[in-house]
Enzyme design. Structure first.
Site, PDB file in Angstrom:
ATOM      1  N   ASP A 212       0.873  -1.394   0.287  1.00  0.00           N
ATOM      2  CA  ASP A 212      -0.028  -0.062  -0.208  1.00  0.00           C
ATOM      3  C   ASP A 212       0.816   1.309   0.067  1.00  0.00           C
ATOM      4  O   ASP A 212       1.765   1.261   0.434  1.00  0.00           O
ATOM      5  CB  ASP A 212      -0.993   0.169   0.957  1.00  0.00           C
ATOM      6  CG  ASP A 212      -0.034   0.054   2.526  1.00  0.00           C
ATOM      7  OD1 ASP A 212       0.045  -1.035   3.035  1.00  0.00           O
ATOM      8  OD2 ASP A 212       0.791   0.605   3.021  1.00  0.00           O
ATOM      9  N   ASP A 214       0.865   3.648   2.248  1.00  0.00           N
ATOM     10  CA  ASP A 214      -0.059   3.859   3.398  1.00  0.00           C
ATOM     11  C   ASP A 214      -0.780   4.965   3.060  1.00  0.00           C
ATOM     12  O   ASP A 214      -2.053   4.609   3.154  1.00  0.00           O
ATOM     13  CB  ASP A 214       1.549   4.916   4.372  1.00  0.00           C
ATOM     14  CG  ASP A 214       1.530   4.929   5.655  1.00  0.00           C
ATOM     15  OD1 ASP A 214       0.931   4.144   6.150  1.00  0.00           O
ATOM     16  OD2 ASP A 214       2.101   5.933   6.588  1.00  0.00           O
TER      17      ASP A 214
END
Ligand SMILES: CSC[C@H]1O[C@H](OP(=O)(O)O)[C@H](O)[C@@H]1O
Ligand SMILES: Nc1ncnc2[nH]cnc12
Length: 290
Positions: A212, A214
């Protein structure tokens, strides 16, 4: 006790190695309690390895609850000299995309009060940690990634892994702070492990698997477990290929590592003056120096 020179710690999404053959589960007791799970000894294309699911095989342990000392001690007890950590991370840089792989060369510690040393109780040691990762083992990982054709995966050699406490993910202000520090990825587990591995004179390197962005990226939603899990499965398949290639390389050409003599100039307490009980507790780590 059965032996393996190569250890693998599997993080979120990597709870077993599918290619392991002749598998044996070993419950290991240590002076620091029980590891996260049984260690799995087996053979990867003919090379003996020890595997441990960092959070337990059913992912029951929070990062803050991990028995880091028991995990590393158990690896040492099996004879592990090279330890590969596979870990899910968030990316702090636009060019490091989900599904990419990073082999960090630095860490920043944002954990709070985790026990990250085997020492104390009358024996003082200060390991050198300027280069927290074994460069030669990290090179083996980078070369293993380069040797494979992994669709949608870019590889990033070097980079800084921020180790946060969790379990909640970061705030945007924190995420942007780490970006201003030029950090590359963020996770919750690898720094205590790297320190303890160094104290145990085990070469350690991280295969960081990006899941991801974040929460800092204006064009991507903030990280959620759902988002992480979506990418974990593909990451876990890719990670196993990289680990297999790295293990083959390590078994043919085990590299030298400064980590293998990390305690040589690190222990301040004259061991003949140290408490017998502590020497016994740490015998596995200290025996070369007693
Ligand atoms: C499931 S997202 C957060 C979780 O994943 C990473 O674990 P690991 O390093 O064991 O792969 C991260 O550090 C957090 O513990
Ligand atoms: N964004 C993130 N922060 C901390 N740990 C993670 N593990 C996977 N993604 C993460």
């Amino acid at each position: 006790m059965a032996e393996a020179r190569i250890g693998i710690i599997g993080g979120s999404g990597l709870y077993k190695m599918d290619a392991l053959k002749d598998v044996e589960e070993i419950q290991i007791d240590t002076p620091f309690g029980s590891p996260s799970d049984a260690l799995i000894l087996g053979s990867l294309e003919g090379t003996k390895v020890a595997f441990l699911a960092r959070h337990g095989r059913n992912h029951t342990l929070l990062p803050s609850e991990l028995p880091f000392r028991a995990n590393i001690y158990a690896m040492k007890k099996l004879g592990v000299e090279y330890l590969i950590s596979a870990s899910a991370v968030g990316s702090l840089k636009a060019e490091v995309k989900p599904l990419d792989m990073v082999v960090p060369d630095q860490f920043i510690d944002r954990t709070k009060g985790r026990t990250s040393t085997f020492f104390g109780e009358g024996i003082v040691a200060h390991i050198a940690f300027g280069d927290p990762v074994c460069k030669n083992l990290a090179n083996v990982l980078s070369e293993a990634i380069a040797s494979l054709d992994l669709p949608d995966v870019s590889s990033h050699k070097d980079g800084t892994y921020v180790c946060m406490e969790g379990p909640a993910f970061s705030t945007k202000a924190e995420s942007n702070l780490y970006r201003s520090w030029d950090a590359t990825v963020i996770g919750m587990t690898n720094l205590p492990e790297a320190k303890l591995a160094r104290e145990a004179e085990i070469a350690y390197a991280t295969l960081a698997l990006v899941t991801d962005y974040d929460c800092w990226h204006p064009d991507h939603d903030s990280v959620t477990v759902e988002m992480v899990v979506e990418n974990l499965q593909r990451n876990a398949i890719n990670a196993q290929k990289v680990i297999l290639a790295a293990v083959q390389s390590l078994s043919k050409n085990p590299p030298v590592s400064d980590a293998h003599s990390a305690l040589k100039y690190s222990i301040l307490t004259p061991l003949d003056k140290a408490p017998t009980a502590t020497k016994e507790k740490l015998r596995l780590l200290l025996q070369k120096y007693l």
